[in-house]
Design an enzyme around this catalytic site. Structure first.
Site, PDB file in Angstrom:
ATOM      1  N   GLU A 272      -0.590  -2.130   5.142  1.00  0.00           N
ATOM      2  CA  GLU A 272       0.353  -2.082   6.277  1.00  0.00           C
ATOM      3  C   GLU A 272       0.227  -0.767   7.028  1.00  0.00           C
ATOM      4  O   GLU A 272       0.391  -0.711   8.236  1.00  0.00           O
ATOM      5  CB  GLU A 272       1.799  -2.274   5.792  1.00  0.00           C
TER       6      GLU A 272
ATOM      7  N   ASP B  85       0.808  -1.225   0.000  1.00  0.00           N
ATOM      8  CA  ASP B  85       0.000   0.000   0.000  1.00  0.00           C
ATOM      9  C   ASP B  85       0.839   1.272   0.000  1.00  0.00           C
ATOM     10  O   ASP B  85       1.997   1.288   0.399  1.00  0.00           O
ATOM     11  CB  ASP B  85      -0.965   0.011   1.199  1.00  0.00           C
TER      12      ASP B  85
HETATM   13 ZN   LIG Z   1       5.131   3.641   6.312  1.00  0.00          ZN
HETATM   14 ZN   LIG Z   2       6.403   0.982   5.433  1.00  0.00          ZN
END
Ligand SMILES: [Zn+2]
Ligand SMILES: [Zn+2]
Length: 443
Positions: A176, A110
């Protein structure tokens, strides 16, 4: 400060060291020739993949096109990817031709709501809606590099799979950086959706490109590496009154000021910071509207960073205690949400696994170029995997030679710029770790 080890212990360590196979012990172990060859073979393709992902970044839980491209590339390699795990997660298993252990390798996919300020031919011009606003989207944390690196490693492993011992689970993880409000995502959701149900790895590895380390160096440490990150919300509730007559109400501003002040003693007076550092910070404060009105309530939000689960839980309890007792002393009430959502645990590298695999990293960049970075107060949701299986997470330096890594734009900056030579280091490091782990019998 260093303490001298007793001679007997040193001799015992030396004897044990000599009994281990050379690949697991000798810092001067050369890089595997197949790693050198594979690194060269996939280098340009990894650069192209990374540039593609860089140009078309997607926010957390919105990695639809990224996941589609990853799955396509894995299919081209002859693998059968599973898609749609934790929204856009993709996994695939590479089965070696020989029996052996099972490992998992993770890359996150991401990007962030950041408007890129680099003038690169493949700079991001993407926009998206975030918290109701139109924002620029950029791979400002380098997850484009992680995705490209893991695809490169997959390609190299597939090419050698007939002679490969064991099995490798590739984990392309979404979100994440954290799911949007009201959504779940990331490593914890992948686990919840059964990531390890049919494939429980013996070990797991992940890496992160890092602006604070120059390209050509790798950072790793045994035990805690990155902090647990938790957020909290406190609302002190008083009773509104005219500013000229404070005795007619209960002043939440003064009460909150005391709560904030006393909170400073949690880390400085009550936490054993000789064990691990800890941080409690306030990030926003809100209350009142007009100079002569004492408001009903005041609200603050903040973050807690810790490296030890016991210290983490104790700080939660201490903060709740301070908030309720200090508020009570003012005749006010408090609503304390500590933490106010599920945070990330600390990222803790398995000490034995890290000791065993550090020579593999040294083989790739040289012993002098594997450094022990300071504890990072930032967090990583790789930590959730590390709670399940022995894991090692390491940093790959990404700041170009000639640029000071101390002042280089950091990860998350709109000017974050990685030297593409770090992609090659990442591929070879992950590959060498994989092969050394799979081929060295557990000692
Ligand atoms: Zn980051
Ligand atoms: Zn990262």
């Amino acid at each position: 400060m260093r303490t001298a080890r007793p001679l007997a212990v040193s001799l015992l360590a030396l004897a044990l060291a000599c009994a281990l196979p050379a690949t697991a012990q000798d810092a001067a172990t050369p890089q595997r020739p197949e790693v050198v060859a594979a690194g060269k073979a996939v280098q340009q393709q990894v650069v192209d993949w990374r540039r593609h992902f860089h140009q078309y970044p997607e926010l957390s839980n919105r990695e639809e096109q990224t996941a589609k491209r990853v799955a396509e590339e894995l299919r081209k390699l002859g693998l059968q990817p599973r898609t749609g795990i934790a929204h856009h997660g993709v996994t695939a298993v590479i089965k070696g031709g020989r029996p052996g252990p099972r490992i998992a390798l993770r890359a996150d996919m991401d990007a962030l709501p950041v408007t890129e300020r680099n003038s690169l031919p493949f700079a991001s011009k993407a926009t998206a809606t975030y918290r109701g606003e139109t924002v620029g989207v950029m791979h400002a944390c380098g997850h484009d590099a992680h995705t490209g690196i893991l695809l490169g490693v997959a390609k190299a492993l597939v090419a050698m799979k007939d002679t490969l011992p064991g099995e490798v689970l590739l984990v392309f993880q979404p979100s994440e950086e954290g799911a949007p409000a009201g959504e779940e995502g990331g490593a914890s959701l992948m686990l919840k959706e059964g990531l390890f149900k049919d494939f429980k790895p013996d070990a797991m590895f992940g890496l992160h490109v890092f602006s604070s380390i120059p390209v050509g160096q790798i950072g790793v440490r045994q035990g805690p590496l990155m902090a647990a990150s938790d957020s909290f919300n406190l609302k002190v509730v008083g009773r509104q009154t005219h500013g000229s007559r404070p005795w007619g109400g209960v002043d939440p501003i003064v009460a909150m000021a005391d709560v904030i002040g006393t909170t400073q003693t949690i880390v400085s007076r009550r936490t054993d910071i000789s064990r691990q550092p800890a941080v409690v910070s306030f990030g926003a404060i809100k209350g009142g509207i007009r100079y002569n009105i004492i408001p009903d309530d005041v609200e603050v939000v903040g973050t807690i960073r810790t490296f030890d689960e016991g210290m983490r839980q104790k700080i939660f309890a201490d903060l709740k205690n301070v908030a309720s007792h200090v508020s009570a002393a003012h005749g006010a009430k408090v609503e304390a949400n500590v933490p106010d959502r599920d945070g990330n645990p600390a990222t803790i590298n398995d000490p034995a696994l890290t000791a065993r695999m550090t020579p593999s990293l040294q083989a790739v960049v040289g012993a002098d170029n594997v450094i022990t970075p300071p504890l990072q107060m930032g967090a990583e949701d790789f930590s959730f995997y590390a709670l399940e299986v022995p894991s090692m997470f390491f940093f790959v330096g990404s700041t170009a030679k000639g640029t000071d890594p101390v002042t280089a734009p950091s990860n998350h900056s709109p000017e974050f710029m990685l030297d593409e030579a770090s992609l090659d280091v990442g591929v070879r490091a992950l590959l060498q770790v994989t092969l050394d782990y799979l081929e060295t019998p557990k000692g």
